[in-house]
Design an enzyme around this catalytic site. Structure first.
Site, short mmCIF file in Angstrom:
data_model
loop_
_atom_site.label_atom_id
_atom_site.label_comp_id
_atom_site.label_asym_id
_atom_site.label_seq_id
_atom_site.Cartn_x
_atom_site.Cartn_y
_atom_site.Cartn_z
CG ASP A 77 -7.03 53.40 -1.11
OD1 ASP A 77 -6.92 53.81 0.06
OD2 ASP A 77 -6.24 52.58 -1.62
CG HIS B 139 -6.70 50.43 1.33
ND1 HIS B 139 -5.60 50.90 0.64
CD2 HIS B 139 -6.21 49.63 2.30
CE1 HIS B 139 -4.51 50.41 1.19
NE2 HIS B 139 -4.85 49.63 2.18
CB SER C 117 -1.53 48.38 1.95
OG SER C 117 -2.01 49.39 2.80
#
Length: 311
Positions: A249, A279, A158
C-alpha cells in the site's frame, strides 16, 4: 513486489473495470469505487434494521445511515461512527455498505455511517466539519437514537482515517476508541512506500496528487494538521487507537508514522500489519479471507473499550 495469487486475481479484475459513461476524471473515480465495491465485496449480510436520516445544520444537512445489528432490540446500545474513504472525493453509503453491515453484526454495536460532503465541490474543512458536527449531534441525541452517549467509538478507512484522526484530536473526549484502516495521513506523497508503489496496486501517485489538490488546495502554502494528520503535534484528546496497515500500500509508511507519532505522545496505540494485502482490501471480501480477520480484530478492539455491547 511479489503478490499472492488472490491479489493478482483481484488486480486482473480491477483492470477490467471501466466506468460507464463517465464525463470527467472525477466522475470516473467515483464510479470506479462504486463498481469495485459492488464486484469484490462478499454478499451483503442482513442486519436487523437500517435507517436513514439527515442531521440538520444551519447551512445544510448531513445524511447518515444507521445500521442496527442482528439480535435483540436493545436500547442504550454502544455505537460506532464510520467515516468512509475515497480520497476525500468519492465514496458514500453504497461503496461501504457490505463492510459496515459486517462490522455492525460482528461488534454488536449500532454503526452510524456519515455521508460527509466531498471535494472538490466542498474542499477542506467541509468534510471534516461534517464529521465533527455529526459526532457531536449523535452524542447529544443518543437517547433518541437508542444508543449510550458514553459508549461511542469511531472507525475511518483511508481518507476517512485522516478525518477520524482530525475528529478525535478535536473532540476525542466523546469517543472510547478509534480505528484507522490504512489511513491517509500525509499530503506530500513522498514516503518510501509511495516511491515503491507509485503506480499501484489500486492507488497511484498521479491520482493521489490530484485528490489532495481537490481536497486541500492550500496544502503547499499553509499545511493544516487537521487536513494532514502527519503534522499533528497535540494528541491529548485522542482515545486508544487501533491502526491497520496493508503491506503493498503506498499509504503504508504514513500510516505507520502516524501511529508512531501517537505512541510518542503517550496514546495507547496497537498496530496490525496485514502481510500481502493491498490498499482497499476491506472491499475485497469475495476473494480475501483477511477481510473477516480484520473485522474480527476490530470487533475485539471495540469490545475491549466499550462496556455496553449488544451480544
Amino acid at each position: 513486489m511479489q503478490l499472492t495469487e488472490p491479489i493478482n486475481q483481484i488486480l486482473n479484475q480491477l483492470e477490467k473495470i471501466h466506468s460507464f459513461n463517465a464525463q470527467n476524471p472525477l466522475e470516473d473515480t467515483r464510479k470506479y469505487l462504486e463498481t469495485m465495491s459492488l464486484q469484490l465485496s462478499r454478499k451483503k449480510e442482513p442486519v436487523r434494521m437500517i435507517e436513514e436520516l439527515n442531521i440538520p445544520l444551519e447551512s445544510h444537512q448531513i445524511p447518515v445511515r444507521i445500521y442496527r445489528p442482528n439480535g435483540k432490540n436493545i436500547q442504550n446500545s454502544s455505537a460506532i461512527i464510520y467515516i468512509h474513504g475515497g480520497w476525500f472525493i468519492a465514496g458514500g453509503f453504497e461503496t461501504h455498505d457490505a463492510v459496515v453491515r459486517k462490522l455492525a453484526n460482528k461488534t454488536g454495536s449500532v454503526v452510524i455511517f456519515v455521508d460527509y460532503r466531498l471535494a472538490p465541490e466542498h474542499p477542506f474543512p467541509a468534510g471534516l466539519n461534517d464529521c465533527i458536527d455529526s459526532v457531536k449531534w449523535i452524542a447529544d441525541n443518543a437517547e433518541s437514537l437508542g444508543i449510550d452517549a458514553h459508549q461511542i467509538g469511531i472507525i475511518g478507512d483511508s481518507a476517512g482515517g485522516a478525518l477520524a484522526t482530525g475528529v478525535s484530536t478535536q473532540i476525542g473526549e466523546l469517543l472510547k476508541f478509534q480505528v484507522l484502516i490504512y489511513p491517509a495521513a500525509d499530503h506530500q506523497l513522498n514516503t518510501k512506500s509511495w516511491e515503491t508503489y507509485e503506480t499501484g496496486p489500486v492507488l497511484n501517485k498521479e491520482g493521489g496528487i490530484q485528490a489532495w489538490e481537490w481536497y486541500y488546495p492550500e496544502s503547499r502554502d499553509n499545511p493544516d494538521p487537521l487536513a494532514a494528520p502527519i503534522l499533528i503535534k497535540d494528541f491529548r484528546n485522542t482515545p486508544p487507537t487501533l491502526v491497520l496497515i496493508a503491506e503493498h500500500d503506498p499509504l503504508r509508511d504514513e500510516g505507520e508514522e502516524l501511529a508512531l507519532h501517537m505512541k510518542e505522545a503517550g496514546i495507547s496505540v496497537h498496530t496490525i500489519f496485514y502481510k500481502d494485502m493491498v490498499h482497499g482490501f476491506m472491499h475485497m471480501g469475495e476473494v480475501l479471507n483477511e477481510v473477516d480477520q480484520a473485522v474480527h480484530e476490530m470487533a475485539e478492539f471495540a469490545h475491549q473499550h466499550l462496556e455496553t455491547i449488544t451480544k
